[in-house]
Structure formats: C-alpha cells, structure tokens
Design an enzyme around this catalytic site. Structure first.
Site, PDB file in Angstrom:
ATOM      1  N   GLY A  45      -4.574  31.897 107.599  1.00  0.00           N
ATOM      2  CA  GLY A  45      -5.295  31.149 106.583  1.00  0.00           C
ATOM      3  C   GLY A  45      -5.706  32.060 105.445  1.00  0.00           C
ATOM      4  CD  GLN A  50      -9.706  35.143 102.531  1.00  0.00           C
ATOM      5  OE1 GLN A  50      -9.112  34.100 102.793  1.00  0.00           O
ATOM      6  NE2 GLN A  50      -9.768  36.156 103.378  1.00  0.00           N
ATOM      7  CG  HIS A 134     -12.264  31.652 108.765  1.00  0.00           C
ATOM      8  ND1 HIS A 134     -12.649  32.741 109.534  1.00  0.00           N
ATOM      9  CD2 HIS A 134     -11.763  32.177 107.620  1.00  0.00           C
ATOM     10  CE1 HIS A 134     -12.398  33.856 108.858  1.00  0.00           C
ATOM     11  NE2 HIS A 134     -11.859  33.540 107.700  1.00  0.00           N
ATOM     12  CD  GLU A 135      -9.084  30.194 105.567  1.00  0.00           C
ATOM     13  OE1 GLU A 135      -9.446  30.620 104.446  1.00  0.00           O
ATOM     14  OE2 GLU A 135      -8.720  30.952 106.492  1.00  0.00           O
TER      15      GLU A 135
HETATM   16 NI    NI Z   1     -11.175  34.703 106.181  1.00  0.00          NI
END
Ligand code: NI
Length: 169
Positions: A45, A50, A134-135
């Site tokens: 992912g 990021q 998480h994303e």
């Molecule tokens: Ni991550």
C-alpha cells in the site's frame, strides 16, 4: 517513475491531506508513479502524502503486482463501515526497518473514486481491512506509530532520531 518515499519526521506525513478536485493528467501520472513506487519498494500500500503529495489518494495491492485484478485505487475515500478488532504486526514504507503490533478493525469498508472517476466500494477483512485503515490513516496525517501506546511509540521515535543524527535515515 519511481518517486522517493518520505520517512517519519517529514511534516507532509503528519498533516491531513486535501481532497482531489479533478482527475487531471497530473493525477493520472501521480497514480502511475504511486503504483510503480509501491511495487518497486516493494509494498502492499502507498498513500500520496508518502511521496510528498498532500492529496487524498491511496493505492493498495496485496498481490504486489502479481494479480492485475488486485490493484485498488482510492481517490477521496470515505469510511462506510468498520467493525471488530484485530492485532497483527505491521510496517510502513515510511518507517523502513520497524514493525509493531497495531490494533486495527477486523472488517473495513471504504468508498471512493477509482481512476476513471467512478465511485466504488471496497470491503475487506484481515490484511485488507488492516491496509485500508493504515492508508486512510496516512490521509489524516497518522502513521502506525501514532496508534501505539506511549512507550512503544517513543521507543521507535527515539531510534529514528538516533538514525537521523547518524545520517542513516
Ligand atoms: Ni504506511
């Protein structure tokens, strides 16, 4: 094009991302780059913050490119449902070398736009539910360490600071 992945300590990772206003060619290029960057890492992912882009976009592929149907693209995703709880080890491309057991929903449902601009809903249990949470966290400026209790979080943050001081982060 593979883009550099930001690591813990970069402010973009710690700020909430903005909704995508329109699916432009820049967004298409970003999506291509995110998928390429995720596969190259390799990871399951990746969220736009990021790679330094503060927009509400993430990609997930639990097959890491082995199954063409496994790629999930979410633009401006919203929660539909979350239930239950699971505890498993997890990591993050923005925290290479670190893992921790993180509480996550056992089942998660997210709705958002795909690459064509169509609304779609993704429901998952187990690893997919974990990846969705998480994303989604990345889009809210949260990393998995922010889901840990104080002492566990501090331990990782201290190690990262030490690596940064040594020029190894
Ligand atoms: Ni991550």
């Amino acid at each position: 094009m593979i883009r550099p992945i930001l690591r813990l300590g970069d402010t973009t990772l710690q700020s909430p991302a903005e909704p995508v206003a329109a699916l432009t060619t820049d967004i298409e290029r970003l999506l291509d780059d995110m998928v390429e960057t995720m596969y190259a890492a390799p990871g399951v992912g990746l969220a736009a913050p990021q790679v330094g882009v503060p927009l509400r976009i993430f990609v997930i592929d639990l097959s890491v490119g082995r199954d063409a149907k496994a790629l999930i693209t979410m633009i401006n995703p919203e929660w539909v449902d979350r239930e239950g709880m699971q505890l498993e080890e997890e990591g993050c491309l923005s925290l290479p070398g670190f893992n921790a057991t993180v509480p996550r929903p056992a089942r998660a449902v997210v709705r958002g736009m795909d690459r064509q601009g169509e609304m779609h809903t993704v429901a998952g249990t187990g690893l997919l539910a974990r990846a969705l949470q998480h994303e989604m966290d990345h889009l809210d400026g949260k990393l998995f360490v922010d889901r840990l209790r104080g002492i566990k979080r501090d331990l990782i943050v201290r190690k990262v600071r030490k690596l940064a001081r040594a020029g190894k982060w």
